[in-house]
Design a protein around this motif. Structure first.
Motif, PDB file in Angstrom:
ATOM      1  N   GLU A 125       3.837  -4.752  41.106  1.00  0.00           N
ATOM      2  CA  GLU A 125       3.986  -5.176  42.851  1.00  0.00           C
ATOM      3  C   GLU A 125       4.347  -4.160  43.378  1.00  0.00           C
ATOM      4  O   GLU A 125       4.376  -3.145  43.034  1.00  0.00           O
ATOM      5  CB  GLU A 125       5.688  -5.745  43.155  1.00  0.00           C
ATOM      6  N   ASN A 126       3.621  -3.417  44.979  1.00  0.00           N
ATOM      7  CA  ASN A 126       3.326  -2.991  45.625  1.00  0.00           C
ATOM      8  C   ASN A 126       4.078  -2.632  47.083  1.00  0.00           C
ATOM      9  O   ASN A 126       4.243  -3.681  47.269  1.00  0.00           O
ATOM     10  CB  ASN A 126       1.731  -2.736  45.659  1.00  0.00           C
ATOM     11  N   PHE A 127       4.311  -1.533  47.260  1.00  0.00           N
ATOM     12  CA  PHE A 127       5.512  -1.250  48.447  1.00  0.00           C
ATOM     13  C   PHE A 127       5.189  -0.451  48.983  1.00  0.00           C
ATOM     14  O   PHE A 127       4.200   0.783  48.953  1.00  0.00           O
ATOM     15  CB  PHE A 127       7.113  -1.612  47.983  1.00  0.00           C
ATOM     16  N   ARG A 128       5.107  -0.519  50.367  1.00  0.00           N
ATOM     17  CA  ARG A 128       5.447   0.859  51.510  1.00  0.00           C
ATOM     18  C   ARG A 128       5.744   0.773  52.693  1.00  0.00           C
ATOM     19  O   ARG A 128       6.232  -0.233  53.359  1.00  0.00           O
ATOM     20  CB  ARG A 128       3.737   0.117  51.618  1.00  0.00           C
ATOM     21  N   GLU A 129       6.518   1.626  52.028  1.00  0.00           N
ATOM     22  CA  GLU A 129       7.739   2.037  53.500  1.00  0.00           C
ATOM     23  C   GLU A 129       7.493   3.666  53.992  1.00  0.00           C
ATOM     24  O   GLU A 129       6.670   4.177  53.094  1.00  0.00           O
ATOM     25  CB  GLU A 129       8.817   2.085  53.020  1.00  0.00           C
ATOM     26  N   ASP A 133       2.840  -8.058  45.943  1.00  0.00           N
ATOM     27  CA  ASP A 133       2.244  -6.345  46.310  1.00  0.00           C
ATOM     28  C   ASP A 133       1.636  -5.746  47.892  1.00  0.00           C
ATOM     29  O   ASP A 133       0.726  -5.204  48.730  1.00  0.00           O
ATOM     30  CB  ASP A 133       0.616  -7.217  45.981  1.00  0.00           C
ATOM     31  N   GLY A 134       3.063  -5.516  48.351  1.00  0.00           N
ATOM     32  CA  GLY A 134       3.317  -5.063  49.471  1.00  0.00           C
ATOM     33  C   GLY A 134       3.045  -5.037  50.766  1.00  0.00           C
ATOM     34  O   GLY A 134       2.543  -4.606  51.339  1.00  0.00           O
ATOM     35  N   LYS A 147      11.608 -13.964  40.850  1.00  0.00           N
ATOM     36  CA  LYS A 147       9.758 -13.652  41.052  1.00  0.00           C
ATOM     37  C   LYS A 147       9.330 -14.255  39.519  1.00  0.00           C
ATOM     38  O   LYS A 147       8.053 -14.566  39.238  1.00  0.00           O
ATOM     39  CB  LYS A 147       9.366 -13.001  41.349  1.00  0.00           C
ATOM     40  N   THR A 171      10.450 -13.408  50.143  1.00  0.00           N
ATOM     41  CA  THR A 171      11.295 -14.234  49.034  1.00  0.00           C
ATOM     42  C   THR A 171       9.287 -14.988  48.909  1.00  0.00           C
ATOM     43  O   THR A 171       9.085 -13.582  46.816  1.00  0.00           O
ATOM     44  CB  THR A 171      11.548 -15.741  48.363  1.00  0.00           C
ATOM     45  N   LEU A 222      13.702  -1.284  50.397  1.00  0.00           N
ATOM     46  CA  LEU A 222      12.532  -2.106  49.487  1.00  0.00           C
ATOM     47  C   LEU A 222      13.768  -2.339  48.152  1.00  0.00           C
ATOM     48  O   LEU A 222      13.051  -2.935  47.591  1.00  0.00           O
ATOM     49  CB  LEU A 222      11.430  -1.424  48.841  1.00  0.00           C
ATOM     50  N   ILE A 254      21.783 -14.402  49.753  1.00  0.00           N
ATOM     51  CA  ILE A 254      21.468 -13.479  50.831  1.00  0.00           C
ATOM     52  C   ILE A 254      22.814 -14.588  52.326  1.00  0.00           C
ATOM     53  O   ILE A 254      22.308 -15.307  52.282  1.00  0.00           O
ATOM     54  CB  ILE A 254      20.006 -13.240  50.802  1.00  0.00           C
ATOM     55  N   SER A 307      13.988  -6.504  47.276  1.00  0.00           N
ATOM     56  CA  SER A 307      12.743  -6.887  47.394  1.00  0.00           C
ATOM     57  C   SER A 307      12.403  -6.797  44.878  1.00  0.00           C
ATOM     58  O   SER A 307      11.948  -7.487  44.760  1.00  0.00           O
ATOM     59  CB  SER A 307      11.129  -6.478  47.579  1.00  0.00           C
ATOM     60  N   ILE A 339      13.731 -14.367  55.556  1.00  0.00           N
ATOM     61  CA  ILE A 339      14.173 -14.927  54.097  1.00  0.00           C
ATOM     62  C   ILE A 339      13.145 -15.218  53.391  1.00  0.00           C
ATOM     63  O   ILE A 339      13.285 -14.680  52.084  1.00  0.00           O
ATOM     64  CB  ILE A 339      15.461 -15.393  53.763  1.00  0.00           C
ATOM     65  N   ARG A 358       6.690 -12.458  49.152  1.00  0.00           N
ATOM     66  CA  ARG A 358       5.938 -10.678  49.643  1.00  0.00           C
ATOM     67  C   ARG A 358       5.496 -11.076  47.951  1.00  0.00           C
ATOM     68  O   ARG A 358       6.375 -10.518  47.292  1.00  0.00           O
ATOM     69  CB  ARG A 358       7.245 -10.018  49.997  1.00  0.00           C
ATOM     70  N   ILE A 396      18.048 -16.783  46.459  1.00  0.00           N
ATOM     71  CA  ILE A 396      16.839 -17.011  45.981  1.00  0.00           C
ATOM     72  C   ILE A 396      16.297 -16.627  44.628  1.00  0.00           C
ATOM     73  O   ILE A 396      16.754 -15.709  43.626  1.00  0.00           O
ATOM     74  CB  ILE A 396      16.499 -15.249  46.749  1.00  0.00           C
ATOM     75  N   ARG A 397      15.499 -17.569  44.012  1.00  0.00           N
ATOM     76  CA  ARG A 397      15.253 -17.566  42.867  1.00  0.00           C
ATOM     77  C   ARG A 397      14.793 -16.269  42.094  1.00  0.00           C
ATOM     78  O   ARG A 397      13.683 -15.747  42.721  1.00  0.00           O
ATOM     79  CB  ARG A 397      14.202 -18.704  42.615  1.00  0.00           C
TER      80      ARG A 397
END
Lengths: 254, 117
Positions: A206-210, B115-116, A36, B111, A233, A246, A236, B107, B113, A33-34
């Motif tokens: 970048e936003n995340f939500r868990e 902004d959440g 971002k 990659t 997360l 992966i 990511s 997968i 994904r 996976i390159r």
């Protein structure tokens, strides 16, 4: 007898035929996976610290800084700068009070309980001069900063669980049962901001939500929940900065 | 007249069948060779073989499936998606292809994904 034998032979033949028709080979693969973000211009990374809130049970600023530094140390090619976390809330308060002639300083010193409370602090990430100065101090690294909200959460909902039942012959069975339950847990909402230490500008965010929920009678320490959510997360986050592989398996067909 | 037309159709079918069989047989040889080299880790060679197989017989779902896996292994995710989709278009009920595609999507979604989401 002959008919039964014929049936057995024909069903065996059918199984063999099915197996013969579907020739397949399981093969391990590694998908690269390159990243971002192109970070080839940087040799060093500074996890500067975070504006955090939500609960007093976990210092999300310190824990996130520690965790990201340790992950980057082992899983990226960038050299991680070890230093104290930057006092971002003080910097934000200072710039806010300067911007409004000192009147709003008190409003941003209140504890951060929700997303709305974070808003006055968000401006610090756009303070190009400040980040440029930090960049100069640490030899123009890639700067990782942002906000982390770790808030307690409660939800009552219908949950499916398995229950053991015994029939009249005493045989044990497991059946799914739907029950209305009170559940408690946490929501983790980090926003990672990547700043160019040479120019002080934001390169990427970048936003995340868990979210995690437990039965109300279960007592799980807040710090354990925090790490459990961060674990989800981290891949990511890392894939933003460095290439990842992966591992998995696939089925080759003939 | 009707008899002649029927005879002509029969002759055409008889002539076409071995052709189709030959095409599949040639493609299958490429697929088999591709599998043997992929198992040795020679994925570029496997890609060449499976690309040949799909050129020889574009209706060969297994060749498209294998090609998708090889593209995935090489990090060419857009090409992998296209190859999986072609394989599924040819054999929509093939559970192996469906399983491979689901794993790939997991997968690929990670990659892409942002902004959440």
């Amino acid at each position: 007898m002959t008919a039964r034998l014929a049936r057995t032979v024909s069903s065996a033949a059918l199984v063999l035929l099915t197996a013969a028709c579907t020739n397949y080979y399981e093969i391990p693969i590694e998908t690269p996976i390159r990243p971002k973000l192109d970070v080839s211009a940087f040799q060093r990374v500074l996890v500067a610290g975070f504006v955090s809130g939500g609960t007093d049970d976990v210092d999300a600023n310190l824990e996130t800084t520690r965790l990201l530094r340790s992950q980057l140390r082992t899983k990226s090619e960038l050299r991680v700068i070890d230093t104290d976390v930057l006092p971002l809330m003080d910097v934000a308060n200072e710039s806010n009070s300067q911007g409004s002639g000192g009147s709003s300083a008190t409003s941003t010193q209140a504890p951060i309980k929700d997303e709305k409370d974070l808003e006055p602090y968000e401006r610090v990430f756009a303070n190009v001069e400040y980040w440029k100065k930090v960049g100069e101090e640490y030899q123009q690294p890639l700067i990782v900063t942002g906000t982390v909200m770790f808030t307690p959460h409660q939800r009552n909902s219908i949950v499916q669980r398995e229950e053991e039942v015994y029939d009249s012959f005493g045989r044990r069975r497991v059946v799914p049962v739907r029950t209305y339950m009170e559940r408690k847990g946490y929501i983790l909402r980090p926003k990672f901001i990547f700043i160019d230490g040479r120019s002080g500008t934001v390169m990427h965010s970048e936003n995340f939500r868990e979210e995690i929920l437990y039965n109300a009678n279960q007592t799980t320490p807040a710090l354990s929940s925090y790490f459990e959510l961060m674990d989800r997360l981290i891949p990511s986050f890392l894939s933003t900065l460095s290439s990842q592989k992966i591992k998995g398996t696939r089925i080759l067909l003939q | 007249m009707r008899f002649q037309a029927l005879l002509a159709a029969m002759l055409f079918t008889m002539a076409a069948s071995p052709l189709a069989a030959d095409t599949r047989s040639d493609a299958k040889k490429q697929v088999e060779f591709g599998i043997s080299v992929a198992q040795k880790g020679l994925w570029r060679e496997a890609i060449y073989r499976w690309e040949r197989a799909t050129e020889i017989d574009p209706t060969y779902a297994a060749a498209h499936n294998n090609l998708a896996i090889a593209y995935e292994h090489e990090g060419e995710l857009n090409k992998a998606r296209a190859a999986y989709e072609k394989a599924l278009q040819l054999e929509p009920n093939n559970s192996y292809i469906k399983q491979n595609y689901e794993l790939f999507k997991e997968i690929n979604d990670r990659t892409t994904r942002k902004d959440g989401q």
